[in-house]
Design an enzyme around this catalytic site. Structure first.
Site, mmCIF file in Angstrom:
data_model
loop_
_atom_site.group_PDB
_atom_site.id
_atom_site.type_symbol
_atom_site.label_atom_id
_atom_site.label_comp_id
_atom_site.label_asym_id
_atom_site.label_seq_id
_atom_site.Cartn_x
_atom_site.Cartn_y
_atom_site.Cartn_z
ATOM 1 C CD GLU A 1 1.801 -19.900 -12.681
ATOM 2 O OE1 GLU A 1 2.914 -20.367 -12.369
ATOM 3 O OE2 GLU A 1 0.718 -20.443 -12.360
ATOM 4 C CG HIS B 1 8.680 -1.932 13.116
ATOM 5 N ND1 HIS B 1 9.166 -0.943 13.956
ATOM 6 C CD2 HIS B 1 7.364 -2.072 13.434
ATOM 7 C CE1 HIS B 1 8.194 -0.521 14.754
ATOM 8 N NE2 HIS B 1 7.087 -1.188 14.455
ATOM 9 C CE LYS C 1 6.308 -27.081 -14.516
ATOM 10 N NZ LYS C 1 4.899 -27.510 -14.746
#
Length: 554
Positions: A359, A390, A518
């Site tokens: 960000e 793994h 937004k």
């Protein structure tokens, strides 16, 4: 003059050109050979500060590389930029603000002026306010509507109001205070809300609504849902103040929600969300680990602030990590960076660093609005300990991409079981060693022959067992994950991100890309519920809206 007022094209600097030339000369550099040739390589490329030990010897560097990278830092006036940051100059150009998260961990006797006003008294006033609340809750003096003590605290917040506090409170679980359990509610997903409230009793639950604007969609919707749940469980409007407090700069909205003004903890516009765990946003941390430990966290971060400001760049931990990131991202083509904590309690550090780094430095224009001329922030990813070995470590070892990695490991476990921690530490070291050493064709063939493979099998399988090696990594070692050392560790990465933003000439303290989503989200929502009849801006979005509306029966 503030450093951002003189934007630079970093690729035009002499130091950048020198690094380009050096990169060509380093094309055939072998870490394996470098270690064999120089018994002092480990000593030359390690340092210790603030309770952290950094080994950066397993990197594609020599002493000249370090000198050239430091030369780049000097040419972009990193020293001046650091001074600007700590003195409260405008370093966030697009919002015309300083970035003073470091003020939150400074001693009470310090003086720091913002617009001619010393902010340190207010910082410590809020710290005292936090101390008072934490003491009342831990002592059982803060009671719910049935006069029972608070046993559960729910932090409602998202982004920086969630990731930092969650990381710290879980990383320091060994310091948790008895009697109070802390929970986090972030996502606007009814399933998360349902799963959490199933564990709670309204009469003994306190909600912290953490939102600077008190208007963040996800946070406000969750706060409204929590309020409705509280009332449905038998709580009353009159007693709401016992169960809801806020961290916000919008007092009017918090009061309108039902929170008493004395239970609103302030936020300042000079502290960004992803840098805010040191502020009242860290209230759930203080409730989880106690006030003395919270202050130790601040002290650890402050010690890293001091190191960052005073250490020569050649021995400066945040600066070196940042410059190594520039080296790989801009000269070796690395597009991502792996964070690999070998500690269960640090399992959320990758999520916090994702926000902190991506960000902050996910930008494509410089402070003055002109386009950058080189790549900027990398993708940050990773996960905890042996689990990753793994899963995705295969790509680190034999994939086609160069992916630098940071290994983070403590020497001491808070919960020793047999020799588990020795194995955990051994795995951490062996992974960084394997990335560096690799396995040659000759070694692969010898290994197969030793196992009795025929020559035909040897030639068939050897290429599959070759591991290129020469893959860079840093190893950060701490004695144990204590509040002070964790504070230093988080501050280390904060400063690393800032240094890189200075090199690239970008703003690490705004996030306009987040705002666009937004804004568009409101229009999409209105079309989903039928309150907006106009079509979406594109056919794909409108098609997905129609698909939802044709099937949703909620």
């Amino acid at each position: 003059m503030a450093y951002y007022r003189t934007p630079h094209d970093v690729t035009a600097l002499p130091a950048w050109q020198a690094l380009n030339d050096h990169r060509k000369a380093m094309q055939d550099f072998s870490m394996r050979e470098a270690f064999n040739a120089d018994p002092q390589r480990f000593t030359q490329f390690t340092l210790s500060s603030c309770g952290l030990f950094l080994d950066y010897s397993k990197n594609l560097i020599n002493a000249q590389t370090r000198d050239l990278l430091v030369g780049l830092a000097n040419e972009v006036d990193l020293k001046g930029a650091i001074k600007s940051l700590f003195e409260g100059e405008i370093v966030n150009a697009s919002e015309n603000r300083p970035a003073l998260h470091t003020a939150l961990r400074r001693p009470v006797g310090d003086k720091l002026l913002v617009n001619g006003v010393n902010v340190m008294p207010d910082v410590h006033k809020v710290l005292n306010q936090i101390t008072d609340l934490v003491g009342r809750i831990h002592d059982g003096l803060w009671r719910g509507y049935t006069e029972k003590p608070i046993t559960d605290v729910v932090n409602i917040g998202i982004g920086g109001s969630f990731l930092g506090p969650e990381l710290v409170s879980e990383a320091l679980l060994s310091y948790a205070q008895k009697g109070v359990r802390c929970h986090y509610l972030a996502n606007i997903d009814g399933s998360e809300f349902h799963e959490l409230t199933m564990k709670l009793r309204a009469e003994t639950t306190l909600f912290i609504v953490s939102s600077k604007s008190f208007n963040t969609l996800e946070t406000l919707k969750n706060a409204q849902a929590a309020r409705a749940w509280y009332l449905a469980q038998g709580g009353s409007e009159a007693e709401l103040y016992r169960h809801f407090i806020a961290v916000s700069s919008n007092n009017a909205a918090a009061v309108a929600f039902g929170i008493r003004e004395e239970n609103i903890f302030p936020m300042w516009d000079w502290v960004g969300g992803r840098y805010s765990l040191w502020s009242a946003i860290g209230l759930p941390i203080a409730l989880a680990i106690g006030m003395s430990n919270f202050k130790e966290l601040l002290s650890g971060a402050y010690s890293m602030d001091q190191h960052f400001q005073s250490a020569p760049f050649e021995q400066n931990m945040p600066v070196l990590l940042a410059l190594l990131g520039v080296w790989y991202g801009n000269f070796w083509g690395a597009q991502s960076h792996a964070i690999l904590p070998y500690d269960h309690y640090l399992r959320n550090i990758t999520k916090h660093l994702q926000q902190l780094d991506m960000e902050s430095n996910g930008k494509s224009v410089r402070q003055d609005g002109t386009p950058v001329s080189t790549d900027t922030g990398p993708v940050i990813w990773g996960g905890v300990g042996c689990n990753g070995q793994h899963a995705y470590h295969q790509l680190l070892h034999q994939g086609t991409q160069l992916i630098p990695a940071d290994f983070i490991v403590p020497i001491v476990s808070f919960n020793p079981v047999s020799d588990h921690h020795q194995w955990l530490y051994a795995n951490c070291l062996s992974q960084s060693q394997a990335l560096m050493l690799g396995k040659t064709r000759a070694e692969a063939e010898x290994e197969l022959r030793d196992k009795g493979a025929s020559e035909e099998e040897v030639q068939k399988l050897a290429s599959h067992k070759v591991i290129p090696g020469n893959r860079p990594s840093n190893t950060l070692v701490v004695e144990r994950i204590s509040p002070r050392r964790l504070g230093a560790l988080v501050a280390l990465y904060e400063h690393k991100v800032f240094v890189q933003s200075v090199v690239w000439g970008i703003n690490a303290f705004d996030q306009w890309g987040v705002e666009l989503g937004k804004e568009l989200g409101k229009g999409v929502y209105n079309r989903l519920v039928g309150s907006e009849e106009s079509l979406a801006e594109d056919a794909s979005t409108q098609g997905l809206i129609n698909y939802f509306r044709g099937r949703h029966r909620g």
